[in-house]
Design a protein around this motif. Structure first.
Motif, PDB file in Angstrom:
ATOM      1  N   ALA A 191     -22.586  -3.874  33.281  1.00  0.00           N
ATOM      2  CA  ALA A 191     -22.435  -5.120  32.573  1.00  0.00           C
ATOM      3  C   ALA A 191     -21.953  -5.216  31.294  1.00  0.00           C
ATOM      4  O   ALA A 191     -20.963  -6.105  30.994  1.00  0.00           O
ATOM      5  N   ARG A 192     -22.184  -4.209  30.409  1.00  0.00           N
ATOM      6  CA  ARG A 192     -21.846  -4.168  29.237  1.00  0.00           C
ATOM      7  C   ARG A 192     -20.207  -3.616  29.423  1.00  0.00           C
ATOM      8  O   ARG A 192     -19.400  -4.244  28.538  1.00  0.00           O
ATOM      9  N   TRP A 193     -20.037  -2.878  30.341  1.00  0.00           N
ATOM     10  CA  TRP A 193     -18.405  -2.527  30.502  1.00  0.00           C
ATOM     11  C   TRP A 193     -17.617  -3.722  30.851  1.00  0.00           C
ATOM     12  O   TRP A 193     -16.513  -4.063  30.023  1.00  0.00           O
ATOM     13  N   LEU A 194     -18.187  -4.534  31.615  1.00  0.00           N
ATOM     14  CA  LEU A 194     -17.479  -5.828  31.934  1.00  0.00           C
ATOM     15  C   LEU A 194     -17.215  -6.631  30.855  1.00  0.00           C
ATOM     16  O   LEU A 194     -16.319  -7.521  30.619  1.00  0.00           O
ATOM     17  N   LEU A 195     -18.475  -6.961  29.971  1.00  0.00           N
ATOM     18  CA  LEU A 195     -18.327  -7.725  28.714  1.00  0.00           C
ATOM     19  C   LEU A 195     -17.345  -7.303  27.675  1.00  0.00           C
ATOM     20  O   LEU A 195     -16.429  -8.255  27.249  1.00  0.00           O
ATOM     21  N   ASP A 196     -17.170  -5.860  27.702  1.00  0.00           N
ATOM     22  CA  ASP A 196     -16.165  -5.286  26.776  1.00  0.00           C
ATOM     23  C   ASP A 196     -14.712  -5.616  27.143  1.00  0.00           C
ATOM     24  O   ASP A 196     -13.854  -5.996  26.601  1.00  0.00           O
ATOM     25  N   ALA A 197     -14.658  -5.469  28.652  1.00  0.00           N
ATOM     26  CA  ALA A 197     -13.060  -5.385  29.384  1.00  0.00           C
ATOM     27  C   ALA A 197     -12.771  -6.851  29.341  1.00  0.00           C
ATOM     28  O   ALA A 197     -11.577  -7.040  29.213  1.00  0.00           O
ATOM     29  N   ALA A 198     -13.733  -7.782  29.452  1.00  0.00           N
ATOM     30  CA  ALA A 198     -13.632  -9.156  29.424  1.00  0.00           C
ATOM     31  C   ALA A 198     -12.739  -9.594  28.073  1.00  0.00           C
ATOM     32  O   ALA A 198     -12.318 -10.793  28.313  1.00  0.00           O
ATOM     33  N   ARG A 199     -12.998  -9.071  26.976  1.00  0.00           N
ATOM     34  CA  ARG A 199     -12.620  -9.716  25.867  1.00  0.00           C
ATOM     35  C   ARG A 199     -11.342  -9.948  25.512  1.00  0.00           C
ATOM     36  O   ARG A 199     -11.048 -11.131  25.003  1.00  0.00           O
ATOM     37  N   GLU A 200     -10.420  -9.629  26.208  1.00  0.00           N
ATOM     38  CA  GLU A 200      -9.044  -9.639  25.994  1.00  0.00           C
ATOM     39  C   GLU A 200      -8.519 -11.192  27.056  1.00  0.00           C
ATOM     40  O   GLU A 200      -7.479 -11.514  26.560  1.00  0.00           O
ATOM     41  N   HIS A 201      -9.301 -11.280  27.819  1.00  0.00           N
ATOM     42  CA  HIS A 201      -9.084 -12.465  28.522  1.00  0.00           C
ATOM     43  C   HIS A 201      -9.658 -14.012  27.777  1.00  0.00           C
ATOM     44  O   HIS A 201      -9.555 -14.961  28.540  1.00  0.00           O
ATOM     45  N   ARG A 202     -10.196 -13.690  26.568  1.00  0.00           N
ATOM     46  CA  ARG A 202     -10.713 -14.967  26.089  1.00  0.00           C
ATOM     47  C   ARG A 202      -9.430 -15.715  25.297  1.00  0.00           C
ATOM     48  O   ARG A 202      -8.331 -15.176  25.257  1.00  0.00           O
ATOM     49  N   PRO A 203      -9.581 -16.936  25.289  1.00  0.00           N
ATOM     50  CA  PRO A 203      -8.638 -17.714  24.651  1.00  0.00           C
ATOM     51  C   PRO A 203      -8.122 -17.174  23.281  1.00  0.00           C
ATOM     52  O   PRO A 203      -9.282 -16.731  22.687  1.00  0.00           O
ATOM     53  N   ALA A 204      -7.066 -16.986  22.879  1.00  0.00           N
ATOM     54  CA  ALA A 204      -6.573 -16.465  21.822  1.00  0.00           C
ATOM     55  C   ALA A 204      -7.198 -17.206  20.316  1.00  0.00           C
ATOM     56  O   ALA A 204      -7.334 -16.391  19.263  1.00  0.00           O
ATOM     57  N   SER A 205      -7.519 -18.438  20.536  1.00  0.00           N
ATOM     58  CA  SER A 205      -8.109 -18.954  19.476  1.00  0.00           C
ATOM     59  C   SER A 205      -9.651 -18.461  18.925  1.00  0.00           C
ATOM     60  O   SER A 205      -9.942 -18.831  17.706  1.00  0.00           O
ATOM     61  N   LEU A 206     -10.066 -17.805  19.876  1.00  0.00           N
ATOM     62  CA  LEU A 206     -11.390 -17.263  19.543  1.00  0.00           C
ATOM     63  C   LEU A 206     -11.463 -16.053  18.770  1.00  0.00           C
ATOM     64  O   LEU A 206     -10.562 -14.908  19.344  1.00  0.00           O
ATOM     65  N   SER A 207     -12.055 -15.878  17.763  1.00  0.00           N
ATOM     66  CA  SER A 207     -12.025 -14.779  16.924  1.00  0.00           C
ATOM     67  C   SER A 207     -13.292 -13.850  17.555  1.00  0.00           C
ATOM     68  O   SER A 207     -14.160 -14.314  18.159  1.00  0.00           O
ATOM     69  N   ASP A 208     -13.322 -12.589  16.941  1.00  0.00           N
ATOM     70  CA  ASP A 208     -14.208 -11.648  17.290  1.00  0.00           C
ATOM     71  C   ASP A 208     -15.502 -11.970  16.708  1.00  0.00           C
ATOM     72  O   ASP A 208     -15.401 -12.484  15.625  1.00  0.00           O
ATOM     73  N   HIS A 209     -16.665 -12.162  17.491  1.00  0.00           N
ATOM     74  CA  HIS A 209     -17.843 -12.256  16.630  1.00  0.00           C
ATOM     75  C   HIS A 209     -18.505 -11.016  16.803  1.00  0.00           C
ATOM     76  O   HIS A 209     -18.956 -10.114  17.675  1.00  0.00           O
ATOM     77  N   PRO A 210     -19.363 -10.755  15.471  1.00  0.00           N
ATOM     78  CA  PRO A 210     -19.830  -9.180  15.522  1.00  0.00           C
ATOM     79  C   PRO A 210     -21.350  -9.239  16.281  1.00  0.00           C
ATOM     80  O   PRO A 210     -21.743  -8.200  16.710  1.00  0.00           O
ATOM     81  N   GLU A 211     -21.545 -10.503  16.743  1.00  0.00           N
ATOM     82  CA  GLU A 211     -22.767 -10.533  17.495  1.00  0.00           C
ATOM     83  C   GLU A 211     -22.754 -10.143  19.097  1.00  0.00           C
ATOM     84  O   GLU A 211     -23.604 -10.060  19.751  1.00  0.00           O
ATOM     85  N   GLU A 212     -21.408 -10.030  19.438  1.00  0.00           N
ATOM     86  CA  GLU A 212     -21.054  -9.903  21.017  1.00  0.00           C
ATOM     87  C   GLU A 212     -21.796  -8.457  21.354  1.00  0.00           C
ATOM     88  O   GLU A 212     -21.636  -7.570  20.674  1.00  0.00           O
ATOM     89  N   VAL A 213     -22.130  -8.557  22.315  1.00  0.00           N
ATOM     90  CA  VAL A 213     -22.529  -7.143  23.176  1.00  0.00           C
ATOM     91  C   VAL A 213     -21.064  -6.458  23.496  1.00  0.00           C
ATOM     92  O   VAL A 213     -20.131  -6.943  23.973  1.00  0.00           O
ATOM     93  N   SER A 214     -21.298  -5.235  23.050  1.00  0.00           N
ATOM     94  CA  SER A 214     -19.987  -4.324  23.259  1.00  0.00           C
ATOM     95  C   SER A 214     -20.537  -3.123  24.412  1.00  0.00           C
ATOM     96  O   SER A 214     -21.609  -3.056  24.533  1.00  0.00           O
ATOM     97  N   CYS A 215     -19.493  -2.716  24.865  1.00  0.00           N
ATOM     98  CA  CYS A 215     -19.378  -1.458  25.900  1.00  0.00           C
ATOM     99  C   CYS A 215     -20.046  -0.377  25.214  1.00  0.00           C
ATOM    100  O   CYS A 215     -19.325   0.142  24.178  1.00  0.00           O
ATOM    101  N   PRO A 216     -21.072   0.399  25.744  1.00  0.00           N
ATOM    102  CA  PRO A 216     -21.413   1.593  25.088  1.00  0.00           C
ATOM    103  C   PRO A 216     -20.527   2.514  25.324  1.00  0.00           C
ATOM    104  O   PRO A 216     -19.788   2.644  26.403  1.00  0.00           O
ATOM    105  N   ALA A 217     -20.499   3.615  24.602  1.00  0.00           N
ATOM    106  CA  ALA A 217     -19.506   4.557  24.799  1.00  0.00           C
ATOM    107  C   ALA A 217     -19.989   5.723  25.973  1.00  0.00           C
ATOM    108  O   ALA A 217     -19.041   6.063  26.530  1.00  0.00           O
TER     109      ALA A 217
END
Length: 220
Positions: A191-217
């Motif tokens: 799930a975390r991998w998918l959340l991280d990989a999906a970030r580029e498919h967000r609308p360009a107007s949305l900026s990154d949010h530090p509270e977003e869940v990111s993919c573990p290494a």
């Protein structure tokens, strides 16, 4: 205070991705026509083993109501009812809605009887993560080595593969809809991998949010 003794098993159980439910919903809400991610927990899953051509195979095929697939990639039935995935020439996975258990499990066990074979309840073994949207294939191709072109994996077919480093079953239910089925112990990583990989498919107007869940290494 609620008395825990008055609560049944359904109220006490927790989905493997319950802790990421809000993150999945938030990611899906940002561009729902492009990518939506949703867990579908508690499905009925029953592992079957029977050699083709035997009485056990015929009995289990009848009991599923959908038959048993005969070749790699084939799925009998569909995602809205009973679906049967091919895992090996003599191994299959029945996937059905939560409310079909335990009747389906009992029916399959009774159909097998004492014949050589298996009908094993695996419902707690895997969860289902549905990946839908116009960019679903593009997202999955970042981590899935299998060919996801519709010619190779048409709707109504499934394959055992990996996402990143995790073994998964991948069931294409529609042209732009996939069901990922990792083992429950790896669901958080997937799930975390998918959340991280999906970030580029967000609308360009949305900026990154530090509270977003990111993919573990790593898988940990």
């Amino acid at each position: 205070m609620a008395d825990i003794h008055t609560r049944g098993p359904a109220e006490l159980r927790r989905a493997p991705l319950d802790h990421l439910r809000e993150a999945l919903a938030s990611c899906s809400a940002q561009a729902p026509t492009q990518i939506t991610l949703q867990e579908q927990p508690f499905s009925t899953q029953i592992g079957l083993r029977a050699m083709p051509g035997t009485a056990a195979h015929r009995a289990l095929a009848d009991a599923t109501g959908a038959g048993l697939p005969a070749q790699v990639g084939e799925v009998r039935g569909g995602p809205d009812g009973v679906g049967v995935l091919w895992l090996a020439p003599d191994e299959f996975l029945v996937v059905a809605p939560p409310d079909s258990h335990p009747l389906l499990a009992a029916a399959l066990g009774a159909a097998l009887g004492d014949a050589p074979g298996q009908a094993v309840d695996l419902s707690a073994n895997r969860t289902i993560i549905e990946v839908r949207g116009a960019q679903a294939r593009s997202l999955l191709e970042k981590g899935v080595p299998a060919d996801l072109h519709p010619r190779a994996l048409p709707p109504g077919s499934a394959v055992a593969t990996t996402l990143s480093t995790v073994p998964v079953l991948l069931w294409r239910t529609e042209l732009h809809s996939f069901r990922l089925m990792p083992r429950a112990s790896f669901a958080d990583y997937v799930a975390r991998w998918l959340l991280d990989a999906a970030r580029e498919h967000r609308p360009a107007s949305l900026s990154d949010h530090p509270e977003e869940v990111s993919c573990p290494a790593t898988v940990g």
